[in-house]
Design an enzyme around this catalytic site. Structure first.
Site, mmCIF file in Angstrom:
data_model
loop_
_atom_site.group_PDB
_atom_site.id
_atom_site.type_symbol
_atom_site.label_atom_id
_atom_site.label_comp_id
_atom_site.label_asym_id
_atom_site.label_seq_id
_atom_site.Cartn_x
_atom_site.Cartn_y
_atom_site.Cartn_z
ATOM 1 N N MET A 256 -137.703 65.100 -54.645
ATOM 2 C CA MET A 256 -138.933 64.736 -55.333
ATOM 3 C C MET A 256 -139.003 65.486 -56.661
ATOM 4 S SD MET A 256 -141.829 66.893 -53.218
ATOM 5 C CE MET A 256 -143.103 66.501 -54.427
ATOM 6 N N CYS A 257 -139.997 65.112 -57.476
ATOM 7 C CA CYS A 257 -140.202 65.799 -58.757
ATOM 8 C C CYS A 257 -141.638 65.519 -59.173
ATOM 9 C CB CYS A 257 -139.190 65.315 -59.799
ATOM 10 S SG CYS A 257 -139.219 63.529 -60.071
ATOM 11 N N GLY A 258 -141.871 65.223 -60.464
ATOM 12 C CA GLY A 258 -143.213 64.908 -60.918
ATOM 13 C C GLY A 258 -143.603 63.468 -60.659
ATOM 14 N N SER A 288 -143.702 61.063 -55.619
ATOM 15 C CA SER A 288 -143.472 62.461 -55.950
ATOM 16 C C SER A 288 -144.778 63.250 -56.115
ATOM 17 C CB SER A 288 -142.554 62.567 -57.165
ATOM 18 O OG SER A 288 -141.195 62.441 -56.755
ATOM 19 N N TRP A 289 -144.743 64.329 -56.901
ATOM 20 C CA TRP A 289 -145.872 65.249 -56.943
ATOM 21 C C TRP A 289 -147.148 64.584 -57.467
ATOM 22 C CZ3 TRP A 289 -146.971 69.399 -54.458
ATOM 23 C CH2 TRP A 289 -148.074 70.143 -54.841
#
Length: 306
Positions: A256-258, A288-289
């Protein structure tokens, strides 16, 4: 969660290997520019494409080819939307595609992953555009208008459909996270900068809290790239890095990331490292985030080091 289906791991091409492919390929080779910038950078990939590109390249806009009904950025499009985008670009399933982005290895892995999800037969990624330029390969700098950049000959592209079990949804991930013993059966790796993972730095999207998922592992995406050239590190360096960070290759991996873009940098790096097997590919949390921070309980947003 079901184990992900078996798919092939696509190749990463040096600039020299890319040029060789142009000569040796038995099918048309189409470069796809997937340049995208974070919203706080103030640059536009589509506008830059009109000024400079690899000869013969076409622009794939990850800001446009998405699930427009979702409140979250860059969510995968439906098969119908993907097919239309590929048709509008004049691409057929017989074409060999080579993706790149002008930052190096930032947003191109997201398009590479998308093409894998929708099962395009022949896909590669250039490692990478700045190095391609530095080594003196041909660049087209003719200024194009939007009309000139349009593809006059459209195709009829028909994907066999998305490989949905390689895409993690919010519900999937919540099911993993809410039970501490269950979540320890997974590797959850986060590509955002470490200071956003700890909660010390703000997210680039106003009003979105920073922090991380319980038991997630911080692996900022730039750590899998060489500092100077932004090339992916060697397979041995990548394997050493992931193992040192605590990634267990015997457990399923969720990246995951932003917004689901640089998570795909880690997915690509894991493929190169040899820790991602064809029968156990990395899964990507698409929302994601940005989605998690807006939908989950406060108790499932952790700040500080673990």
């Amino acid at each position: 969660m079901r184990p992900p289906s078996r798919v092939s791991i696509s190749s990463i091409l040096t600039p020299a290997a890319f040029k060789s492919l142009l000569v040796s390929s038995q099918t048309p080779v189409i470069p796809l520019d997937a340049t995208w910038y974070l919203p706080n950078v103030g640059r536009n990939g589509k506008e830059e494409f009109l000024l400079e590109r690899i000869p013969g390249a076409r622009f794939f806009d990850i800001d446009e080819v998405k699930d427009a009904s979702s409140p979250y950025p860059h969510m995968l499009p439906s098969t119908e939307v993907f097919n239309k985008a590929m048709s509008d670009l004049g691409i057929t399933r017989k074409d060999t595609l080579v993706v790149y982005d002008k930052q190096g290895n930032f947003s191109a892995p997201r398009l590479l992953w998308t093409l894998k999800i929708f099962q395009h037969p022949s896909i590669f990624m250039l490692d990478n555009y700045p190095l391609y330029k530095q080594e003196g390969y041909e660049i087209d700098t003719k200024r194009l208008s939007a009309v000139e950049a349009a593809i006059p000959a459209q195709s009829t592209y028909e994907s066999p459909g998305a490989i949905e079990d390689r895409v993690v949804t919010y519900s999937d991930l919540r099911q993993v996270i809410i039970e501490p013993l269950f979540r320890k059966k997974f590797n959850i790796i986060d590509a955002r900068p470490y200071s956003r993972w700890t909660g010390d730095a703000p997210e680039p999207r106003p009003g979105l809290p920073s922090g991380h998922l319980p038991d997630s592992i911080s692996i900022p995406f730039n750590e899998v790239l060489e500092e100077g050239t932004k090339e992916f590190k060697s397979s041995s360096k990548l394997q050493e890095l992931f193992l040192a960070k605590g990634v267990d290759p015997d457990k399923p991996i969720i990246a995951m990331c932003g917004t689901g873009v640089t998570a795909c940098v880690l997915e690509t790096a894991l493929g190169k490292s040899g820790l991602q097997r064809e029968d156990k590919p990395v899964m990507v949390y698409d929302g994601s985030w940005t989605e998690w921070a807006q939908r989950s309980d406060d108790k499932l947003i952790v700040k500080g080091r673990q």
